[in-house]
Scaffold this motif. Structure first.
Motif, PDB file in Angstrom:
ATOM      1  N   LYS A 151       1.331  -0.745  -0.436  1.00 21.88           N
ATOM      2  CA  LYS A 151      -0.375   0.258  -0.239  1.00 21.88           C
ATOM      3  C   LYS A 151       1.218   1.079   0.375  1.00 21.88           C
ATOM      4  O   LYS A 151       0.270   2.221  -0.553  1.00 21.88           O
ATOM      5  N   ILE A 152       2.099   1.173   0.784  1.00 18.14           N
ATOM      6  CA  ILE A 152       2.869   2.459   0.909  1.00 18.14           C
ATOM      7  C   ILE A 152       3.431   2.864  -0.483  1.00 18.14           C
ATOM      8  O   ILE A 152       4.031   3.908  -1.221  1.00 18.14           O
ATOM      9  N   PHE A 153       4.149   1.918  -1.254  1.00 14.32           N
ATOM     10  CA  PHE A 153       5.869   1.622  -2.181  1.00 14.32           C
ATOM     11  C   PHE A 153       5.007   1.240  -3.033  1.00 14.32           C
ATOM     12  O   PHE A 153       5.203   1.774  -4.426  1.00 14.32           O
ATOM     13  N   ARG A 154       3.850   0.840  -3.806  1.00 14.86           N
ATOM     14  CA  ARG A 154       2.752   0.611  -5.025  1.00 14.86           C
ATOM     15  C   ARG A 154       1.277   0.828  -4.522  1.00 14.86           C
ATOM     16  O   ARG A 154       0.628  -0.276  -4.392  1.00 14.86           O
ATOM     17  N   PRO A 155       0.652   2.059  -3.882  1.00 17.08           N
ATOM     18  CA  PRO A 155      -0.123   2.837  -3.671  1.00 17.08           C
ATOM     19  C   PRO A 155      -1.439   2.155  -5.491  1.00 17.08           C
ATOM     20  O   PRO A 155      -2.201   2.320  -4.919  1.00 17.08           O
ATOM     21  N   ASP A 156      -0.920   1.971  -6.393  1.00 12.82           N
ATOM     22  CA  ASP A 156      -1.892   2.073  -7.500  1.00 12.82           C
ATOM     23  C   ASP A 156      -1.888   0.476  -8.017  1.00 12.82           C
ATOM     24  O   ASP A 156      -2.708   0.199  -9.089  1.00 12.82           O
ATOM     25  N   ASN A 157      -1.072  -0.064  -7.258  1.00 10.68           N
ATOM     26  CA  ASN A 157      -1.132  -1.934  -7.812  1.00 10.68           C
ATOM     27  C   ASN A 157      -2.438  -2.440  -5.929  1.00 10.68           C
ATOM     28  O   ASN A 157      -2.515  -2.068  -5.058  1.00 10.68           O
ATOM     29  N   ALA A 158      -2.049  -3.970  -6.553  1.00 10.22           N
ATOM     30  CA  ALA A 158      -2.975  -4.378  -5.812  1.00 10.22           C
ATOM     31  C   ALA A 158      -2.335  -5.024  -4.058  1.00 10.22           C
ATOM     32  O   ALA A 158      -0.849  -4.840  -4.805  1.00 10.22           O
ATOM     33  N   ALA A 159      -2.175  -4.505  -2.820  1.00 16.14           N
ATOM     34  CA  ALA A 159      -1.688  -4.822  -1.819  1.00 16.14           C
ATOM     35  C   ALA A 159      -0.443  -5.838  -2.043  1.00 16.14           C
ATOM     36  O   ALA A 159       0.322  -6.028  -1.472  1.00 16.14           O
ATOM     37  N   LEU A 160      -0.981  -6.944  -2.358  1.00 15.88           N
ATOM     38  CA  LEU A 160      -0.378  -8.310  -2.266  1.00 15.88           C
ATOM     39  C   LEU A 160       0.346  -8.598  -4.039  1.00 15.88           C
ATOM     40  O   LEU A 160      -0.668  -8.357  -4.734  1.00 15.88           O
ATOM     41  N   PRO A 161       1.013  -9.147  -3.948  1.00 12.24           N
ATOM     42  CA  PRO A 161       1.166  -9.144  -5.332  1.00 12.24           C
ATOM     43  C   PRO A 161       0.703 -10.726  -5.938  1.00 12.24           C
ATOM     44  O   PRO A 161       0.375 -11.170  -4.878  1.00 12.24           O
ATOM     45  N   PRO A 162       0.217 -10.651  -6.847  1.00 16.52           N
ATOM     46  CA  PRO A 162      -0.306 -12.222  -7.349  1.00 16.52           C
ATOM     47  C   PRO A 162       0.759 -13.661  -6.449  1.00 16.52           C
ATOM     48  O   PRO A 162      -0.130 -14.435  -6.071  1.00 16.52           O
ATOM     49  N   ASN A 163       1.755 -13.490  -6.898  1.00 18.68           N
ATOM     50  CA  ASN A 163       2.468 -14.802  -6.365  1.00 18.68           C
ATOM     51  C   ASN A 163       2.664 -14.806  -5.143  1.00 18.68           C
ATOM     52  O   ASN A 163       3.028 -15.905  -4.019  1.00 18.68           O
ATOM     53  N   TRP A 164       2.402 -13.696  -4.021  1.00 19.85           N
ATOM     54  CA  TRP A 164       2.562 -14.140  -2.900  1.00 19.85           C
ATOM     55  C   TRP A 164       1.874 -15.041  -1.599  1.00 19.85           C
ATOM     56  O   TRP A 164       2.452 -15.876  -1.102  1.00 19.85           O
ATOM     57  N   LYS A 165       0.919 -15.555  -2.319  1.00 19.87           N
ATOM     58  CA  LYS A 165       0.345 -16.624  -1.335  1.00 19.87           C
ATOM     59  C   LYS A 165       0.625 -17.805  -1.904  1.00 19.87           C
ATOM     60  O   LYS A 165      -0.254 -18.890  -2.038  1.00 19.87           O
ATOM     61  N   HIS A 166       1.362 -17.640  -2.941  1.00 20.76           N
ATOM     62  CA  HIS A 166       1.672 -19.201  -3.429  1.00 20.76           C
ATOM     63  C   HIS A 166       3.448 -19.799  -3.443  1.00 20.76           C
ATOM     64  O   HIS A 166       3.352 -20.825  -3.752  1.00 20.76           O
ATOM     65  N   LEU A 167       4.050 -18.655  -2.790  1.00 24.01           N
ATOM     66  CA  LEU A 167       5.380 -18.790  -2.414  1.00 24.01           C
ATOM     67  C   LEU A 167       6.009 -17.920  -1.795  1.00 24.01           C
ATOM     68  O   LEU A 167       5.437 -17.538  -1.671  1.00 24.01           O
ATOM     69  N   PRO A 168       7.109 -18.786  -0.409  1.00 22.37           N
ATOM     70  CA  PRO A 168       7.463 -17.402   0.435  1.00 22.37           C
ATOM     71  C   PRO A 168       8.641 -16.630  -0.526  1.00 22.37           C
ATOM     72  O   PRO A 168       9.179 -17.162  -0.760  1.00 22.37           O
TER      73      PRO A 168
END
Lengths: 423, 423
Positions: A151-168
């Motif tokens: 939210k702070i660094f990439r306010p225009d994108n989804a808060a979590l990157p698409p890969n986040w819940k697929h891999l650490p």
């Protein structure tokens, strides 16, 4: 060293060492570190009990030299070195045996006279970096932290990157700048560029931050091309340190696209002097908060326990956060399985960090970036001053504890550092 | 070891060793490596001349033990270890002295009888990883490479990230999986997800690639909190290796946002067995192609020489690319200055890569990603087969040379590896 009795660690343990029963470093903890004394300046392995440090190698050598050990790993030699790496190389069976033996000699009154001369007052010893860090990796395993940073660094994108819940998600950090608790941290200098700046400017970081993490110390080296499964990870996870991943947010923000954080992190990473064995944290194992949506791939499934560790972050004596490690999305076993799934080998002394431990509430956020929302909502200290980020002279101290057996609490080591002015 | 005569390296040098004058490893090269023989399996430092390997420590020890050295660094001890790290720790003055001495004993006929017994045929020795890699960093210093990758991976953005011409972008890689030339490379397994895939899939990489780079070997450790300037960088840049940064593009593409490449790179990095001293490459120094728009910040200015090194990449014997290092935008001195500007210390055995060396023309691109434009325009090998990315059994070999003094050519070591099937 004697063969431990089979009951040494199975029932209520009372040590003959003078330690209050509620001490964070009681008989159920027994963390390892590296220390030296004024009378013997050679760094060597020590085991903490209460406010004393046992010269473990000296005691083991007496047992060995007296012929009390017929076989087994040479703990005495491994412990008379300047890091835990030789001990880490001995692997899980030796770690278990060592812990049983340490418990026995510190609980059986018969050992008191032989062992006591090798106990040193903690306040009189110097503590050193406990491991020679081989590779250092830092993960990003807290969903709240990753969401906040997004939210702070990439306010225009989804808060979590698409890969986040697929891999650490993880990346390699700089092993050579991992320092022991108490080491001064020189404010880093570098390039920064706010979106409104026409060009980058150069100078000391003005957004110097902390990240409260746990670090996992790895042993039992593997061959290139092999993997460590989630279920086998415990054989390679030796212990836990408290870790402060100092971060220069302004340097990081300008440099990190596309290849990740570099100079914004590489100037210093502080770890505690004490490494608490995973074996001391069996009572702290908890289920992960949930990985059902999406379900993780099979190689990340298995005995992926979480750890109910309570962190506390203080800034100049004011507690500013109490992050809860139990809320971490990814577990250390999964991180190690992921780290090696491509065939990457591990070495004795590898270290990986959990990533900033942050919870959903403000007072459980593990970085100033999140606590002050990038400096816009400063924290107030007990002396009335406020902080968006760190000032020169500030001291940050991170501590942690976890539930132990028999109602005890297991203290983790402390990671502390004071900021000095940029050179 | 004797004190070298002052003229040993100042005029035309002719070695008494039987080496053709046009040999890539003649008297002006003298790269260092670590070798062992069947009669002495202890890895130790060797110096290559022609197709022979000098047991440098053995010869230096004779000189030392005969009392021919009154003072100076103990090269014999440093060279009788299993890596170059001890020699790297001696620093620039010792490196210069060692090179003068090696040149003298290999050009002065008076040494022939004493030295000859310590020359081993290259074909009979085993070569080992020449350094114990401390921290490994990889940069991204070719403008053509960065532009190509930007166009392929981020087609909706500008080809170059906004920071690219302001700082040499870099990131830390995995030190523990740096391997010596000739080591088999196991195809990595991991997650990948094409934009059209609904969820990530797991399996062996199907886009296994190479990256042709030079690697810089660092010595003369510094203190935490200090910097190395561009002008002082040569004191810490010991030598150069050829480096293949094996890359799994599918794994990398799915994992690398936001913290950079991780498992797509960490499974293996191959370096040549021979480390060519920077001192052998003085005739190869060239100006950088240009950093005027924008002008770089002062800390990146100074004696930032480029290196006119010609690389050649062959795949199963077919030359597929001839990248030109002289076109690199950033210089190794600037990379080292940037790496340390935040106070990060360097250690003996640190290694950093240039990043893929690519030029503007197709046949000068240093990766298959670029050569085949992400597999859409395959390369054709001499056997008529085509490749988008690497297949199991493929062998990639990278070589390089640079202009030397007196019209000679300086060969760099070779980085070769064969792909084996995923486990």
């Amino acid at each position: 060293m004697t063969t431990p009795s089979t009951t040494a660690t199975s029932t209520t343990s009372t040590t003959w060492v003078d330690v209050p029963p509620d001490h964070l470093f009681g008989i159920h903890n027994l963390p390892y570190g590296v220390f030296s004394t004024t009378s013997d300046r050679s760094p060597r392995v020590g085991v903490r009990i209460g406010d004393l440090v046992l010269d473990a190698g000296a005691v083991a050598a007496i047992g060995r030299d007296a012929g009390l050990v017929a076989e087994g790993p040479d703990l005495a030699s491994a412990w008379r070195t300047r890091s835990l790496n030789a001990f880490l190389a001995l692997g899980r069976p030796a770690w278990t045996l060592a812990r049983q033996w340490l418990t026995e000699i510190l609980t059986d009154e018969g050992y008191r006279d032989g062992v006591s001369p090798h106990l040193h007052a903690l306040e009189g010893v110097q503590l050193h970096l406990p491991i020679e860090v081989a590779d250092y990796v830092d993960f990003y395993a807290s969903e709240d932290h990753a969401s906040n940073v997004g939210k702070i660094f990439r306010p225009d994108n989804a808060a979590l990157p698409p890969n986040w819940k697929h891999l650490p998600i993880g990346y390699h950090g700089r092993s050579g700048t991992v320092v022991v608790s108490g080491t001064e941290v020189v404010r880093p200098t570098g390039q920064r560029k706010a979106p409104s700046d026409p060009a980058p400017v150069f100078g000391p970081s003005i957004r110097l931050d902390i990240e409260a993490e746990l670090g996992y110390v790895v042993g039992g080296a593997t061959e290139l091309g092999s993997r460590v499964s989630v279920d086998d990870a415990a054989d390679h996870l030796f212990g836990v340190v408290v870790l402060d991943d100092w971060s220069a947010r302004d340097i990081q923000a300008w440099e990190y696209v596309p290849l990740g954080p570099f100079l914004g992190k590489s100037f210093a990473t502080t770890i505690s002097a004490w490494v608490t064995p995973l074996d001391a944290l069996t009572s702290a194992r908890v289920p992960l908060p949930g990985q059902s949506d999406p379900r993780v791939l099979p190689y990340l499934q298995g005995d992926a326990f979480g750890l109910d560790v309570h962190l506390e972050v203080s800034l100049n004596g004011t507690v500013v956060s109490r992050p809860e490690h139990a809320g971490m999305y990814w577990s250390p076993a999964q991180m190690l399985a992921h780290l090696t799934v491509n065939g990457a080998s591990i070495r004795d002394g590898d270290l990986f960090g959990s990533g900033t431990v942050s919870g959903p509430d403000r007072d459980t956020r593990g970085s100033l970036l999140e606590l002050t929302w990038n400096g816009t909502d400063p924290v107030t200290l007990e002396d009335g001053s406020t902080r968006g980020f760190l000032e020169d002279g500030d001291t940050v101290t991170m501590t942690a504890w976890a539930p132990g057996p028999e109602g005890s609490r297991i203290g983790l080591g402390e990671a502390t550092g004071t900021i000095t002015a940029a050179h």
